[in-house]
Design a protein around this motif. Structure first.
Motif, PDB file in Angstrom:
ATOM      1  N   ASP A 159      -6.051   4.020  -7.177  1.00 28.91           N
ATOM      2  CA  ASP A 159      -7.071   4.250  -6.148  1.00 28.91           C
ATOM      3  C   ASP A 159      -6.454   3.931  -4.790  1.00 28.91           C
ATOM      4  OD1 ASP A 159      -9.416   4.707  -4.803  1.00 28.91           O
ATOM      5  OD2 ASP A 159     -10.286   2.758  -5.318  1.00 28.91           O
ATOM      6  N   VAL A 160      -5.724   4.897  -4.251  1.00 28.19           N
ATOM      7  CA  VAL A 160      -5.014   4.721  -2.982  1.00 28.19           C
ATOM      8  C   VAL A 160      -5.216   5.961  -2.107  1.00 28.19           C
ATOM      9  CG1 VAL A 160      -3.219   3.196  -3.920  1.00 28.19           C
ATOM     10  CG2 VAL A 160      -2.900   5.657  -4.016  1.00 28.19           C
ATOM     11  N   PRO A 161      -5.125   5.788  -0.791  1.00 27.93           N
ATOM     12  CA  PRO A 161      -5.172   6.968   0.083  1.00 27.93           C
ATOM     13  C   PRO A 161      -3.947   7.844  -0.173  1.00 27.93           C
ATOM     14  CG  PRO A 161      -5.470   4.938   1.340  1.00 27.93           C
ATOM     15  CD  PRO A 161      -5.062   4.547  -0.041  1.00 27.93           C
ATOM     16  N   LEU A 162      -4.131   9.145  -0.102  1.00 25.48           N
ATOM     17  CA  LEU A 162      -3.033  10.076  -0.375  1.00 25.48           C
ATOM     18  C   LEU A 162      -2.530  10.725   0.906  1.00 25.48           C
ATOM     19  CD1 LEU A 162      -4.522  11.838  -3.526  1.00 25.48           C
ATOM     20  CD2 LEU A 162      -2.852   9.967  -3.460  1.00 25.48           C
ATOM     21  N   ASN A 163      -1.241  11.058   0.924  1.00 27.14           N
ATOM     22  CA  ASN A 163      -0.595  11.846   1.980  1.00 27.14           C
ATOM     23  C   ASN A 163      -0.665  11.199   3.355  1.00 27.14           C
ATOM     24  OD1 ASN A 163      -0.230  13.800  -0.056  1.00 27.14           O
ATOM     25  ND2 ASN A 163      -2.199  14.709   0.424  1.00 27.14           N
ATOM     26  N   GLU A 164      -0.744   9.876   3.408  1.00 26.45           N
ATOM     27  CA  GLU A 164      -0.736   9.189   4.701  1.00 26.45           C
ATOM     28  C   GLU A 164      -0.039   7.840   4.543  1.00 26.45           C
ATOM     29  OE1 GLU A 164      -4.848   6.908   5.249  1.00 26.45           O
ATOM     30  OE2 GLU A 164      -5.129   9.046   4.908  1.00 26.45           O
ATOM     31  N   PRO A 165       0.689   7.411   5.555  1.00 23.69           N
ATOM     32  CA  PRO A 165       1.413   6.137   5.465  1.00 23.69           C
ATOM     33  C   PRO A 165       0.453   4.948   5.388  1.00 23.69           C
ATOM     34  CG  PRO A 165       2.144   7.429   7.353  1.00 23.69           C
ATOM     35  CD  PRO A 165       0.950   8.106   6.799  1.00 23.69           C
ATOM     36  N   ILE A 166       0.772   4.023   4.502  1.00 16.84           N
ATOM     37  CA  ILE A 166       0.031   2.774   4.357  1.00 16.84           C
ATOM     38  C   ILE A 166       1.018   1.642   4.646  1.00 16.84           C
ATOM     39  CG2 ILE A 166      -1.215   1.279   2.754  1.00 16.84           C
ATOM     40  CD1 ILE A 166      -1.821   3.849   1.145  1.00 16.84           C
ATOM     41  N   GLN A 167       0.687   0.781   5.580  1.00 17.97           N
ATOM     42  CA  GLN A 167       1.550  -0.345   5.909  1.00 17.97           C
ATOM     43  C   GLN A 167       1.338  -1.469   4.894  1.00 17.97           C
ATOM     44  OE1 GLN A 167       3.890  -0.291   8.341  1.00 17.97           O
ATOM     45  NE2 GLN A 167       3.248   1.813   8.696  1.00 17.97           N
ATOM     46  N   GLN A 168       2.450  -2.043   4.433  1.00 15.57           N
ATOM     47  CA  GLN A 168       2.371  -3.129   3.448  1.00 15.57           C
ATOM     48  C   GLN A 168       3.622  -3.987   3.560  1.00 15.57           C
ATOM     49  OE1 GLN A 168       1.166  -2.113  -0.634  1.00 15.57           O
ATOM     50  NE2 GLN A 168       2.975  -3.194  -1.365  1.00 15.57           N
TER      51      GLN A 168
ATOM     52  N   GLY B 223       5.494  -5.128   5.820  1.00 16.41           N
ATOM     53  CA  GLY B 223       6.558  -4.740   6.741  1.00 16.41           C
ATOM     54  C   GLY B 223       7.160  -3.370   6.491  1.00 16.41           C
ATOM     55  N   TYR B 224       6.751  -2.686   5.462  1.00 22.12           N
ATOM     56  CA  TYR B 224       7.242  -1.344   5.166  1.00 22.12           C
ATOM     57  C   TYR B 224       6.046  -0.433   4.965  1.00 22.12           C
ATOM     58  CZ  TYR B 224       6.361  -2.920   0.384  1.00 22.12           C
ATOM     59  OH  TYR B 224       5.780  -3.415  -0.749  1.00 22.12           O
ATOM     60  N   GLN B 225       6.301   0.851   4.744  1.00 19.33           N
ATOM     61  CA  GLN B 225       5.187   1.764   4.500  1.00 19.33           C
ATOM     62  C   GLN B 225       5.376   2.512   3.187  1.00 19.33           C
ATOM     63  OE1 GLN B 225       4.762   4.540   7.686  1.00 19.33           O
ATOM     64  NE2 GLN B 225       6.748   5.459   7.400  1.00 19.33           N
ATOM     65  N   ILE B 226       4.232   2.853   2.586  1.00 20.58           N
ATOM     66  CA  ILE B 226       4.209   3.621   1.344  1.00 20.58           C
ATOM     67  C   ILE B 226       3.383   4.874   1.599  1.00 20.58           C
ATOM     68  CG2 ILE B 226       3.507   3.672  -1.077  1.00 20.58           C
ATOM     69  CD1 ILE B 226       3.640   0.640  -1.094  1.00 20.58           C
ATOM     70  N   ILE B 227       3.866   5.999   1.099  1.00 18.09           N
ATOM     71  CA  ILE B 227       3.096   7.237   1.141  1.00 18.09           C
ATOM     72  C   ILE B 227       2.918   7.705  -0.302  1.00 18.09           C
ATOM     73  CG2 ILE B 227       2.917   9.589   2.030  1.00 18.09           C
ATOM     74  CD1 ILE B 227       4.939   8.750   4.225  1.00 18.09           C
ATOM     75  N   TYR B 228       1.653   7.774  -0.720  1.00 15.30           N
ATOM     76  CA  TYR B 228       1.322   8.207  -2.070  1.00 15.30           C
ATOM     77  C   TYR B 228       0.965   9.691  -2.069  1.00 15.30           C
ATOM     78  CZ  TYR B 228       0.699   3.277  -3.356  1.00 15.30           C
ATOM     79  OH  TYR B 228       0.877   1.943  -3.600  1.00 15.30           O
ATOM     80  N   PHE B 229       1.372  10.370  -3.134  1.00 12.22           N
ATOM     81  CA  PHE B 229       1.027  11.770  -3.338  1.00 12.22           C
ATOM     82  C   PHE B 229       0.371  11.915  -4.710  1.00 12.22           C
ATOM     83  CE2 PHE B 229       4.389  11.782  -0.244  1.00 12.22           C
ATOM     84  CZ  PHE B 229       3.977  12.728   0.673  1.00 12.22           C
TER      85      PHE B 229
END
Length: 85
Positions: free
Chosen positions: A52-61, A63-69
């Motif tokens: 359950d995560v936002p898709l196609n947008e950077p998420i800060q965590q 000190g780095y970022q994750i982009i989920y697809f």
């Protein structure tokens, strides 16, 4: 310096490299390295609900970022059309 890490999933169910990449990214971020993880929302085998995560947008965590697809599981493989595009 910028680092892009691509991994099929970072769900806890996969363990190993899927969890190591989070610690590695946090450590690199403490050295002022710009780190991005690209991954899917896969959360296990076929039939399991996706993360359950936002898709196609950077998420800060940490000190780095994750982009989920979105992941479309096919047997044991993870495939993401939106990541491919």
């Amino acid at each position: 310096m910028r680092i892009l890490q691509i991994i099929p999933s970072i769900s806890l169910v996969y363990g190993g490299p899927s969890q190591m990449v989070l610690g590695l990214s946090a450590a690199l971020a403490t050295k002022n390295i710009d780190v991005t993880i690209i991954t899917t929302d896969s959360n296990g085998d076929i039939g399991q609900l996706p993360l359950d995560v936002p898709l196609n947008e950077p998420i800060q965590q940490n000190g780095y970022q994750i982009i989920y697809f979105r992941c479309y599981p096919w047997r044991r493989y993870k495939f993401s059309l939106s990541l491919l595009q």
